[in-house]
Scaffold this motif. Structure first.
Motif, mmCIF file in Angstrom:
data_model
loop_
_atom_site.group_PDB
_atom_site.id
_atom_site.type_symbol
_atom_site.label_atom_id
_atom_site.label_comp_id
_atom_site.label_asym_id
_atom_site.label_seq_id
_atom_site.Cartn_x
_atom_site.Cartn_y
_atom_site.Cartn_z
ATOM 1 N N THR A 104 0.827 -1.210 0.000
ATOM 2 C CA THR A 104 0.000 0.000 0.000
ATOM 3 C C THR A 104 0.858 1.256 0.000
ATOM 4 N N VAL A 105 1.914 1.256 0.812
ATOM 5 C CA VAL A 105 2.814 2.410 0.884
ATOM 6 C C VAL A 105 3.485 2.645 -0.462
ATOM 7 N N ARG A 106 3.916 1.558 -1.141
ATOM 8 C CA ARG A 106 4.533 1.694 -2.448
ATOM 9 C C ARG A 106 3.529 2.239 -3.470
ATOM 10 N N GLU A 107 2.254 1.782 -3.363
ATOM 11 C CA GLU A 107 1.223 2.292 -4.276
ATOM 12 C C GLU A 107 0.971 3.780 -4.039
ATOM 13 N N LEU A 108 0.954 4.177 -2.765
ATOM 14 C CA LEU A 108 0.776 5.590 -2.441
ATOM 15 C C LEU A 108 1.937 6.417 -2.990
ATOM 16 N N ALA A 109 3.156 5.893 -2.839
ATOM 17 C CA ALA A 109 4.329 6.604 -3.358
ATOM 18 C C ALA A 109 4.242 6.737 -4.873
ATOM 19 N N GLY A 110 3.763 5.674 -5.539
ATOM 20 C CA GLY A 110 3.604 5.724 -6.987
ATOM 21 C C GLY A 110 2.569 6.751 -7.411
ATOM 22 N N CYS A 111 1.454 6.820 -6.670
ATOM 23 C CA CYS A 111 0.422 7.819 -6.968
ATOM 24 C C CYS A 111 0.968 9.240 -6.805
ATOM 25 N N TRP A 112 1.737 9.438 -5.737
ATOM 26 C CA TRP A 112 2.312 10.763 -5.496
ATOM 27 C C TRP A 112 3.324 11.114 -6.577
ATOM 28 N N GLN A 113 4.099 10.113 -7.002
ATOM 29 C CA GLN A 113 5.081 10.347 -8.060
ATOM 30 C C GLN A 113 4.381 10.724 -9.368
ATOM 31 N N ARG A 114 3.269 10.041 -9.667
ATOM 32 C CA ARG A 114 2.526 10.387 -10.880
ATOM 33 C C ARG A 114 1.962 11.798 -10.797
ATOM 34 N N LEU A 115 1.487 12.185 -9.609
ATOM 35 C CA LEU A 115 0.991 13.548 -9.428
ATOM 36 C C LEU A 115 2.106 14.556 -9.672
ATOM 37 N N GLU A 116 3.288 14.300 -9.079
ATOM 38 C CA GLU A 116 4.419 15.202 -9.281
ATOM 39 C C GLU A 116 4.783 15.297 -10.753
#
Length: 307
Positions: A78-90
């Motif tokens: 879940t943490v990795r998925e959240l990091a991926g979502c944040w990276q896509r936003l950036e």
């Protein structure tokens, strides 16, 4: 979402998630604390509070090591998925603003530290709003980072065949044999088997330099007398200069201004089959959308190659 569940999640802090992500990735609280620049007790407390909030143990002891529980594995995913979502936003925000701002995460094997800053310097000056994060590790650790998708781009000599990757070769990497400056075989043309009685110093297991060297020796049916393994290029150079043996290193590591043979006691041996010519690659995962900053840096390298 039920109010009770929302209230529970609101008690989870960014510090706890960072402590958990680093501990889960490294499987070591001590290493996580070192990476986060906090004390080990601080990380332990954050992990304890996170587990209490979730109502599940996240780690279990396995001998002297720790491993993730089933709940821990789910949280790490879940943490990795959240990091991926944040990276896509950036990435999407950076695309809106061009390359005015954003973040570029690059990982590089240890030998690449001699030239990667020279690649990043002009790019950083051209795009001062981009934050650049550079991680330098040995090849085994870099492959782990690739498999976990921790970085936008990776600089390495031997991209792993088992991962779904794209790569771009951009620079030659020549591996040479170095010896103390006063070595009796310096200034002679040598066959590899003439070095069978020499004391060989090697990079540590997991190093790309060692992997390529071992492969070449096997192809030549040459058995080196390995007396020492060392964890960095600088350690090997100092050991060779001190007369502890000979070694194979990248010429990029040896031919530095502070390491001329006249001042630091090193020479290059003229050995048949050397230099071993390999390529440096810029590598990225094919299954992960590229950030705008990564695309910009790849375009920058391609443009530099044309000039």
């Amino acid at each position: 979402m039920p109010a009770s569940t929302l209230a529970r999640f609101q008690r989870i802090t960014p510090q706890q998630l960072r402590a958990f992500e680093a501990s889960a990735r490294l499987l070591s609280v001590t290493q996580a604390a070192r990476e986060l620049f906090v004390s080990q007790p601080t990380v332990s407390v954050q992990l304890k509070e996170l587990a209490e909030t979730l109502g599940e143990p996240l780690f279990e002891q396995s001998g002297r090591q720790i491993r993730l529980t089933q709940a821990g594995k789910l949280l790490y995913q879940t943490v990795r998925e959240l990091a991926g979502c944040w990276q896509r936003l950036e990435s999407e925000l950076a695309a809106i603003h061009g390359l005015v701002r954003g973040k570029l995460k690059i990982a590089a094997v240890t030998t690449a530290e001699y030239f990667v800053p020279d690649l990043l310097g002009p790019f950083a000056r051209a795009y001062p709003g981009i934050e650049i994060e550079l991680s330098v590790e040995n090849r085994d650790r870099i492959v782990q980072r690739l498999s976990q998708g921790l970085d936008d781009l990776t600089v390495m000599m031997l991209p792993p065949a088992e991962l779904d990757l794209d790569s771009q070769a951009f620079q030659t990497n020549n591996l040479i044999v170095i010896a103390p400056a006063n070595h009796p075989l310096s200034n002679k043309k040598l066959r590899l088997n003439e070095l069978s009685s020499e004391r060989w110093l090697m990079r540590e297991a997991g190093s790309g330099t060692r992997k390529v060297t071992a492969q070449f020796f096997a192809e030549q049916q040459f058995q080196p007398n390995i007396v020492m393994s060392l964890g960095s290029n600088e350690a090997i150079k100092h050991a060779v200069a001190a007369g502890l043996g000979i070694a194979v290193l990248s010429d990029l590591a040896v031919n530095q201004p502070a390491w001329s043979s006249t001042t630091n006691g090193l020479t290059t041996l003229d050995v048949a089959g050397f230099p071993i010519a390999r390529q440096w690659y810029l590598v990225w995962r094919r299954d992960t959308p590229q950030s705008a900053t990564a695309r910009g840096f790849i375009s920058y390298l391609q443009q530099q190659a044309k000039e």
